[in-house]
Design a protein around this motif. Structure first.
Motif, mmCIF file in Angstrom:
data_model
loop_
_atom_site.group_PDB
_atom_site.id
_atom_site.type_symbol
_atom_site.label_atom_id
_atom_site.label_comp_id
_atom_site.label_asym_id
_atom_site.label_seq_id
_atom_site.Cartn_x
_atom_site.Cartn_y
_atom_site.Cartn_z
ATOM 1 N N THR A 1 -12.906 52.820 -53.703
ATOM 2 C CA THR A 1 -12.280 51.853 -52.796
ATOM 3 C C THR A 1 -10.822 52.273 -52.564
ATOM 4 O OG1 THR A 1 -11.556 50.436 -54.603
ATOM 5 C CG2 THR A 1 -13.728 49.982 -53.645
ATOM 6 N N ASN A 2 -10.313 51.844 -51.428
ATOM 7 C CA ASN A 2 -8.913 52.203 -51.139
ATOM 8 C C ASN A 2 -7.938 51.506 -52.092
ATOM 9 O OD1 ASN A 2 -9.341 49.668 -50.070
ATOM 10 N ND2 ASN A 2 -8.305 50.081 -48.118
ATOM 11 N N ILE A 3 -8.288 50.294 -52.556
ATOM 12 C CA ILE A 3 -7.392 49.586 -53.466
ATOM 13 C C ILE A 3 -7.397 50.242 -54.843
ATOM 14 C CG2 ILE A 3 -9.154 47.914 -54.181
ATOM 15 C CD1 ILE A 3 -5.435 47.150 -53.646
ATOM 16 N N GLY A 4 -8.585 50.678 -55.300
ATOM 17 C CA GLY A 4 -8.664 51.356 -56.599
ATOM 18 C C GLY A 4 -7.958 52.707 -56.563
ATOM 19 N N THR A 5 -8.105 53.421 -55.457
ATOM 20 C CA THR A 5 -7.446 54.722 -55.323
ATOM 21 C C THR A 5 -5.929 54.548 -55.269
ATOM 22 O OG1 THR A 5 -9.377 55.486 -54.064
ATOM 23 C CG2 THR A 5 -7.391 56.856 -53.992
ATOM 24 N N PHE A 6 -5.486 53.505 -54.588
ATOM 25 C CA PHE A 6 -4.042 53.232 -54.541
ATOM 26 C C PHE A 6 -3.504 52.918 -55.932
ATOM 27 C CE2 PHE A 6 -0.654 50.016 -54.341
ATOM 28 C CZ PHE A 6 0.339 50.793 -53.745
ATOM 29 N N ARG A 7 -4.268 52.181 -56.720
ATOM 30 C CA ARG A 7 -3.840 51.841 -58.082
ATOM 31 C C ARG A 7 -3.711 53.103 -58.935
ATOM 32 N NH1 ARG A 7 -7.039 50.595 -62.182
ATOM 33 N NH2 ARG A 7 -8.796 50.223 -60.771
ATOM 34 N N VAL A 8 -4.660 54.027 -58.794
ATOM 35 C CA VAL A 8 -4.586 55.299 -59.528
ATOM 36 C C VAL A 8 -3.363 56.098 -59.081
ATOM 37 C CG1 VAL A 8 -5.725 57.516 -59.911
ATOM 38 C CG2 VAL A 8 -7.063 55.390 -59.944
ATOM 39 N N TYR A 9 -3.134 56.095 -57.760
ATOM 40 C CA TYR A 9 -1.975 56.821 -57.234
ATOM 41 C C TYR A 9 -0.680 56.250 -57.824
ATOM 42 C CZ TYR A 9 1.797 58.169 -54.145
ATOM 43 O OH TYR A 9 3.000 58.638 -53.673
ATOM 44 N N ALA A 10 -0.589 54.919 -57.897
ATOM 45 C CA ALA A 10 0.608 54.284 -58.434
ATOM 46 C C ALA A 10 0.827 54.683 -59.896
ATOM 47 C CB ALA A 10 0.499 52.768 -58.311
ATOM 48 N N GLU A 11 -0.256 54.752 -60.671
ATOM 49 C CA GLU A 11 -0.143 55.163 -62.071
ATOM 50 C C GLU A 11 0.378 56.585 -62.197
ATOM 51 O OE1 GLU A 11 -3.911 54.637 -63.885
ATOM 52 O OE2 GLU A 11 -3.694 52.449 -64.139
ATOM 53 N N LYS A 12 -0.197 57.489 -61.423
ATOM 54 C CA LYS A 12 0.204 58.892 -61.508
ATOM 55 C C LYS A 12 1.633 59.087 -60.994
ATOM 56 C CE LYS A 12 -4.447 60.826 -61.389
ATOM 57 N NZ LYS A 12 -4.321 61.302 -62.798
ATOM 58 N N TYR A 13 2.004 58.323 -59.983
ATOM 59 C CA TYR A 13 3.376 58.413 -59.481
ATOM 60 C C TYR A 13 4.364 57.940 -60.552
ATOM 61 C CZ TYR A 13 7.626 57.030 -57.039
ATOM 62 O OH TYR A 13 8.934 56.863 -56.680
ATOM 63 N N LEU A 14 4.035 56.861 -61.248
ATOM 64 C CA LEU A 14 4.912 56.339 -62.288
ATOM 65 C C LEU A 14 4.974 57.281 -63.493
ATOM 66 C CD1 LEU A 14 3.863 52.580 -62.137
ATOM 67 C CD2 LEU A 14 6.070 53.534 -61.455
ATOM 68 N N GLU A 15 3.845 57.922 -63.814
ATOM 69 C CA GLU A 15 3.832 58.881 -64.922
ATOM 70 C C GLU A 15 4.770 60.055 -64.658
ATOM 71 O OE1 GLU A 15 -0.225 59.960 -65.343
ATOM 72 O OE2 GLU A 15 -0.768 58.198 -66.539
#
Length: 424
Positions: free
Chosen positions: A331-345
């Motif tokens: 889903t686009n919302i789940g993918t966005f959440r993963v992106y946010a995690e990796k960006y913060l890491e």
């Protein structure tokens, strides 16, 4: 100088006057006048010499300690010199006023009161110097020392007042204190704040609630800033807008407040904010969206691995591919959440050793909240806000790339546009 020496001096003075032919009232008044002037001069000389001796010792020291400087600054030497003066007056009065019985009674009362006041003044000066030293010490710098000083001064003043009253009334201390039993309720009412403040100060010190230099927030009193002073009845807070708020000491132990010291001593400061996603924009990722998202560096490996796992799962379970609801799909919302995690890491200002997550909260009428719950290495207010702002600047700008929309309540212009389109 003891009593015997005073007696000898004044006896010699009387003999000397008699030898010069003075008798009767002339002898009496001459003796009184010369004795008074002599005692007064001796008093000032003694006080002056005593002060100069103490001050000279301090100034002659090659290396001046904090104690020496504090004793000099708060005039402790002058205060203790007054005690010597009080001793002289008290012991000289019986001999100066020996021929004036009526005056002698009042002079003796005055001398006793002077002794009490001089002693109180000396103790007060010493307490000021002691507190000054303790406040500059690291061991006591964050303790409510001023509160204890104020309590000690109140006790000294009360005891001194009672002692002076007993001298004037010519009654014992027990008699005077017994009389205070009748006004205990009034006394407690008048000194309510100091009593509550003292109890609060003891509690704050015992369980280490507040120290000088702590950042505290007391919403009821509008305080949000650094504690600059802790007194017996009040706590002075310098707010971040440079205003000053006075908070009652007892409010700290009886009401809710926030102390940020633990955060400042930890390895990070929490960022806990969310973005509201418009629920109608949430969807499964189609091939076109996945293709576009593969150009994002943070998602390349994730998309490749996840897509492979999904294809294997759907193949094993013979999922009908004609409907995305069947089987597993991104889903686009789940993918966005993963992106946010990796960006913060990848953000060097984020402490990943502490609690780190990007999560969904309960959906509301304002959309689906995606919450960022991480800790910034920067704990100072300005740097912290800069880190948080940079993160959300980026994430808010990245949302449209996932075919998502941010929820925003309609404004006046939105409503006018809607009405206009309806009329067309």
């Amino acid at each position: 100088m003891n009593l015997f020496e005073f007696e000898s001096i004044f006896n010699e003075l009387r003999k000397l006057l008699i030898e010069h032919g003075l008798t009767g009232s002339v002898l009496i008044y001459s003796y009184f006048l010369i004795g008074s002037v002599s005692v007064t001069l001796f008093l000032f000389i003694t006080i002056f010499v005593t002060r100069q001796v103490f001050i000279g010792v301090v100034k002659s020291a090659k290396t001046k300690s904090d104690w020496q400087q504090a004793l000099y600054e708060f005039r402790v030497f002058r205060a203790f010199a007054l005690i010597f003066g009080a001793y002289i007056i008290y012991n000289a009065v019986p001999y100066v006023f020996i021929d004036f019985k009526n005056w002698f009674f009042y002079a003796l009362i005055f001398s006793k009161i002077y002794v009490v006041l001089a002693t109180m003044f000396a103790i007060n000066a010493f307490l000021n110097a002691l507190v000054s030293i303790m406040e500059t010490s690291r061991k006591y710098a964050d303790k409510p020392i001023r509160s204890y000083k104020q309590v000690a001064k109140i006790i000294i003043y009360i005891f001194g007042f009672v002692l002076i009253l007993s001298i004037i009334l010519n009654q014992s201390l027990l008699y005077i204190f017994g009389g205070f039993g009748a006004v205990t309720a009034v006394f407690i009412l008048v000194f309510r704040d100091p009593i509550l403040g003292f109890v609060a100060s003891v509690q704050m010190s015992a369980i280490d609630l507040v120290r000088v230099g702590d950042w505290i927030t007391v919403e009821k009193y509008g305080a949000d800033g650094e504690v600059t002073e802790i007194n017996l009845t009040t706590i002075k807070v310098r707010n971040w807008d440079k205003t000053v708020t006075i908070v009652p000491s007892y409010a700290i132990v009886s009401e809710s407040f926030k102390n940020w010291r633990a955060m400042e001593e930890s390895e990070g400061r929490r960022i806990k904010r969310h973005i509201n996603i418009k629920i109608s924009s949430i969807k499964f990722c189609d091939d076109d969206l996945i293709s576009r998202l593969q150009s994002i560096d943070f998602l390349k490996d994730y998309l490749k691995e996840t897509q492979l796992q999904i294809e294997q799962f759907n193949a094993e379970h013979t999922v009908n591919p004609n409907n995305l609801v069947n089987g597993r799909h991104m889903t686009n919302i789940g993918t966005f959440r993963v992106y946010a995690e990796k960006y913060l890491e990848s953000n060097p200002s984020i402490n990943t050793d502490l609690t780190f997550m990007v999560r969904q909260l309960q959906a509301t009428e304002n959309g689906l909240p995606i919450e960022i719950y991480v800790f910034s290495k920067e704990k100072g207010l300005k740097k912290f806000e800069e880190v948080a702002a940079d993160i959300f600047d980026h994430l808010l700008a990245a949302v449209p790339y996932f075919d998502l929309e941010i929820f925003q309540s309609p404004s006046g212009s939105d409503m006018r546009g809607f009405v206009g389109r309806g009329n067309d």
